[in-house]
Scaffold this active site. Structure first.
Site, PDB file in Angstrom:
ATOM      1  N   CYS A 111       0.811  -1.230   0.000  1.00 16.66           N
ATOM      2  CA  CYS A 111       0.000   0.000   0.000  1.00 16.66           C
ATOM      3  C   CYS A 111       0.837   1.270   0.000  1.00 16.66           C
ATOM      4  O   CYS A 111       0.347   2.343  -0.330  1.00 16.66           O
ATOM      5  CB  CYS A 111      -0.940   0.009   1.199  1.00 16.66           C
ATOM      6  SG  CYS A 111      -2.089  -1.366   1.212  1.00 16.66           S
ATOM      7  N   HIS A 246      -2.961   7.479   2.331  1.00 13.70           N
ATOM      8  CA  HIS A 246      -3.425   6.168   1.882  1.00 13.70           C
ATOM      9  C   HIS A 246      -4.784   5.893   2.520  1.00 13.70           C
ATOM     10  O   HIS A 246      -4.973   6.056   3.726  1.00 13.70           O
ATOM     11  CB  HIS A 246      -2.408   5.100   2.288  1.00 13.70           C
ATOM     12  CG  HIS A 246      -2.910   3.703   2.120  1.00 13.70           C
ATOM     13  ND1 HIS A 246      -3.507   3.265   0.957  1.00 13.70           N
ATOM     14  CD2 HIS A 246      -2.920   2.643   2.983  1.00 13.70           C
ATOM     15  CE1 HIS A 246      -3.853   2.000   1.101  1.00 13.70           C
ATOM     16  NE2 HIS A 246      -3.522   1.597   2.312  1.00 13.70           N
ATOM     17  N   ASN A 276     -10.131   0.034   0.202  1.00 14.52           N
ATOM     18  CA  ASN A 276      -8.662   0.134   0.127  1.00 14.52           C
ATOM     19  C   ASN A 276      -8.189  -0.552  -1.156  1.00 14.52           C
ATOM     20  O   ASN A 276      -8.224  -1.771  -1.263  1.00 14.52           O
ATOM     21  CB  ASN A 276      -8.060  -0.536   1.370  1.00 14.52           C
ATOM     22  CG  ASN A 276      -6.542  -0.541   1.377  1.00 14.52           C
ATOM     23  OD1 ASN A 276      -5.910  -0.188   0.383  1.00 14.52           O
ATOM     24  ND2 ASN A 276      -5.959  -0.951   2.483  1.00 14.52           N
TER      25      ASN A 276
HETATM   26  N1  COA Z   1     -18.226  -7.871  10.367  1.00 17.85           N
HETATM   27  C1  COA Z   1     -18.782  -7.980  11.606  1.00 17.85           C
HETATM   28  N2  COA Z   1     -18.047  -8.227  12.696  1.00 17.85           N
HETATM   29  C2  COA Z   1     -16.725  -8.356  12.562  1.00 17.85           C
HETATM   30  C3  COA Z   1     -16.090  -8.264  11.316  1.00 17.85           C
HETATM   31  C4  COA Z   1     -16.902  -8.020  10.198  1.00 17.85           C
HETATM   32  N3  COA Z   1     -16.390  -7.911   8.965  1.00 17.85           N
HETATM   33  N4  COA Z   1     -14.765  -8.434  11.490  1.00 17.85           N
HETATM   34  C5  COA Z   1     -14.562  -8.637  12.795  1.00 17.85           C
HETATM   35  N5  COA Z   1     -15.751  -8.596  13.446  1.00 17.85           N
HETATM   36  C6  COA Z   1     -16.005  -8.740  14.883  1.00 17.85           C
HETATM   37  C7  COA Z   1     -14.880  -9.488  15.581  1.00 17.85           C
HETATM   38  O1  COA Z   1     -15.070 -10.881  15.509  1.00 17.85           O
HETATM   39  C8  COA Z   1     -15.013  -8.957  16.993  1.00 17.85           C
HETATM   40  O2  COA Z   1     -16.096  -9.613  17.625  1.00 17.85           O
HETATM   41  P1  COA Z   1     -16.024  -9.995  19.200  1.00 17.85           P
HETATM   42  O3  COA Z   1     -15.910  -8.670  19.916  1.00 17.85           O
HETATM   43  O4  COA Z   1     -17.284 -10.709  19.416  1.00 17.85           O
HETATM   44  O5  COA Z   1     -14.784 -10.831  19.335  1.00 17.85           O
HETATM   45  C9  COA Z   1     -15.440  -7.503  16.801  1.00 17.85           C
HETATM   46  O6  COA Z   1     -16.017  -7.445  15.475  1.00 17.85           O
HETATM   47  C10 COA Z   1     -14.289  -6.510  16.881  1.00 17.85           C
HETATM   48  O7  COA Z   1     -13.222  -7.008  16.072  1.00 17.85           O
HETATM   49  P2  COA Z   1     -11.873  -6.249  15.981  1.00 17.85           P
HETATM   50  O8  COA Z   1     -10.945  -7.030  15.118  1.00 17.85           O
HETATM   51  O9  COA Z   1     -11.429  -5.874  17.364  1.00 17.85           O
HETATM   52  O10 COA Z   1     -12.348  -4.924  15.217  1.00 17.85           O
HETATM   53  P3  COA Z   1     -11.544  -3.623  14.939  1.00 17.85           P
HETATM   54  O11 COA Z   1     -12.264  -2.466  15.530  1.00 17.85           O
HETATM   55  O12 COA Z   1     -10.081  -3.767  15.235  1.00 17.85           O
HETATM   56  O13 COA Z   1     -11.715  -3.487  13.364  1.00 17.85           O
HETATM   57  C11 COA Z   1     -10.431  -3.767  11.358  1.00 17.85           C
HETATM   58  C12 COA Z   1     -11.117  -4.458  12.529  1.00 17.85           C
HETATM   59  C13 COA Z   1      -9.800  -4.816  10.470  1.00 17.85           C
HETATM   60  C14 COA Z   1     -11.493  -2.990  10.582  1.00 17.85           C
HETATM   61  C15 COA Z   1      -9.369  -2.771  11.922  1.00 17.85           C
HETATM   62  O14 COA Z   1      -8.536  -3.438  12.850  1.00 17.85           O
HETATM   63  C16 COA Z   1      -8.527  -2.187  10.841  1.00 17.85           C
HETATM   64  O15 COA Z   1      -9.007  -1.505   9.965  1.00 17.85           O
HETATM   65  N6  COA Z   1      -7.211  -2.367  10.925  1.00 17.85           N
HETATM   66  C17 COA Z   1      -6.302  -1.852   9.923  1.00 17.85           C
HETATM   67  C18 COA Z   1      -6.298  -2.774   8.745  1.00 17.85           C
HETATM   68  C19 COA Z   1      -5.764  -2.132   7.508  1.00 17.85           C
HETATM   69  O16 COA Z   1      -6.059  -1.000   7.232  1.00 17.85           O
HETATM   70  N7  COA Z   1      -4.983  -2.885   6.749  1.00 17.85           N
HETATM   71  C20 COA Z   1      -4.404  -2.451   5.537  1.00 17.85           C
HETATM   72  C21 COA Z   1      -3.293  -1.515   5.831  1.00 17.85           C
HETATM   73  S1  COA Z   1      -2.503  -0.996   4.393  1.00 17.85           S
END
Ligand code: COA
Length: 319
Positions: A111, A246, A276
């Site tokens: 990215c 980004h 993204n």
């Molecule tokens: N839909 C619904 N629920 C979801 C889900 C989805 N797509 N993905 C995860 N969950 C659930 C999880 O299972 C968890 O449930 P629980 O509390 O019962 O265990 C809850 O939602 C929270 O999950 P979590 O992983 O803590 O969420 P988060 O707030 O960290 O959001 C991302 C997850 C991936 C959106 C976030 O971490 C993120 O954007 N990270 C950066 C990733 C990125 O940008 N990568 C590319 C970089 S170039």
């Protein structure tokens, strides 16, 4: 010498998948995705390929700039999802646009790729090696993700963006770039061309991500590198007209803006429409802002990218 943008272009495939479409495949919903990421939909390739999208974005940039493609000295394509290992996507673009005098090569930094390619092009221009450079970010993330993994498949889309830089008298741009290979496991995509891959679990061949780890890294490193570039340029946050980051997650951009104490008005966001698109997010956003007439000559624009590697980079330039 400095590279000035004289044309931009972008391409996204017409096929759209919104959050409700995704909810039919994995256990998720529109509200969760919008709240956690700001994403509403993504464009997904059908028959198209990464180098096709790169070529279309390049054609649009050429058309807007009015230059003759034969004037282009170099084509850089930032991508980690080209449909061919070789020839590189940049040579495919060369053929598509008829840039017969250009040398082309690809650059892979996930990215962060476009910002690093932009910095590379600026370095070639400042050193006097090139006068006109096409810089492209293009990715087909839909070919890399596991469509049964709700933790990753909701985040990504496909697309390409291009800018053309032309040499002009002036001071070189200010830039910075870093990697932290020790944190590589936070975001990985194994190659399907490694020895023995066919004996491994198919799941290994898709993106693996520590979502929260990547989130925290981005929120810390993006403000840091922006401050680093500003210090080099002897400028202040108030001097910057737009921060073009980004587009990975709206919350990452909001957190970076908050840390810097800068209003979100100066952090444009288009995640709702495209999700993204990896190396393509920054040039697609630049093209949108340019075509909307948001940029004025002399405005100062800060680019910042981050991603797998882990890598992060920034560049400050004048429109
Ligand atoms: N839909 C619904 N629920 C979801 C889900 C989805 N797509 N993905 C995860 N969950 C659930 C999880 O299972 C968890 O449930 P629980 O509390 O019962 O265990 C809850 O939602 C929270 O999950 P979590 O992983 O803590 O969420 P988060 O707030 O960290 O959001 C991302 C997850 C991936 C959106 C976030 O971490 C993120 O954007 N990270 C950066 C990733 C990125 O940008 N990568 C590319 C970089 S170039």
């Amino acid at each position: 010498m400095v590279g000035k943008i004289c044309g931009t272009g972008s391409y996204v495939p017409p096929h759209v998948m919104d959050n409700d479409d995704l909810a039919k495949i994995v256990d998720t919903n529109d509200e969760w995705i919008r709240e956690r990421t700001g994403i509403g939909k993504r464009h997904i390739i059908e028959e198209e390929t990464t180098s096709y999208m790169a070529g279309q974005a390049a054609l649009r940039a050429v058309e807007q700039s009015g230059i003759d493609p034969e004037e282009i000295d170099m084509i850089l394509v930032a991508t980690s999802s080209s449909e061919t290992i070789f020839p590189c996507a940049a040579c495919e673009v060369q053929r598509t646009i008829g840039a017969t005098h250009a040398v082309g090569y690809d650059l892979n930094a996930a990215c962060t790729g476009f910002v690093l390619a932009f910095n590379t092009a600026q370095a070639y221009i400042s050193a006097g090696f090139c006068r006109t450079v096409m810089v492209i970010g293009a990715d087909s993330m839909s070919t890399l993700i596991d469509w049964t993994d709700r933790g990753t498949c909701i985040l990504f889309g496909d697309g390409a963006g291009a800018v053309i830089l032309r040499a002009q008298d002036g001071n070189p741009v200010c830039m910075a770039a870093h990697s932290d290979g020790k944190k590589g496991p936070a975001l990985t995509q194994l190659s399907r061309h490694r020895k023995g891959w066919e004996n491994e679990q198919n799941k290994e061949s898709y993106i693996h991500m520590d979502g929260q780890g990547v989130f925290k890294f981005a929120v810390r490193k993006v403000p840091e590198i922006i401050e680093e570039v500003l210090e080099k340029a002897e400028l202040k946050l108030d001097d910057i007209d737009y921060f073009v980051l980004h587009q990975a997650n709206r919350r990452i951009i909001e957190a970076a803006a908050k840390r810097l104490k800068v209003s979100m008005d100066r952090f444009p966001v288009n995640l709702e429409e495209y999700a993204n698109t990896s190396a393509a997010t920054v040039p697609i956003l630049l093209d949108e802002l340019n075509r909307d007439g948001r940029f004025r000559e002399g405005q100062k624009i800060m680019l910042a990218g981050f991603g797998a590697g882990l890598t992060w980079a920034a560049c400050l330039f004048e429109w």
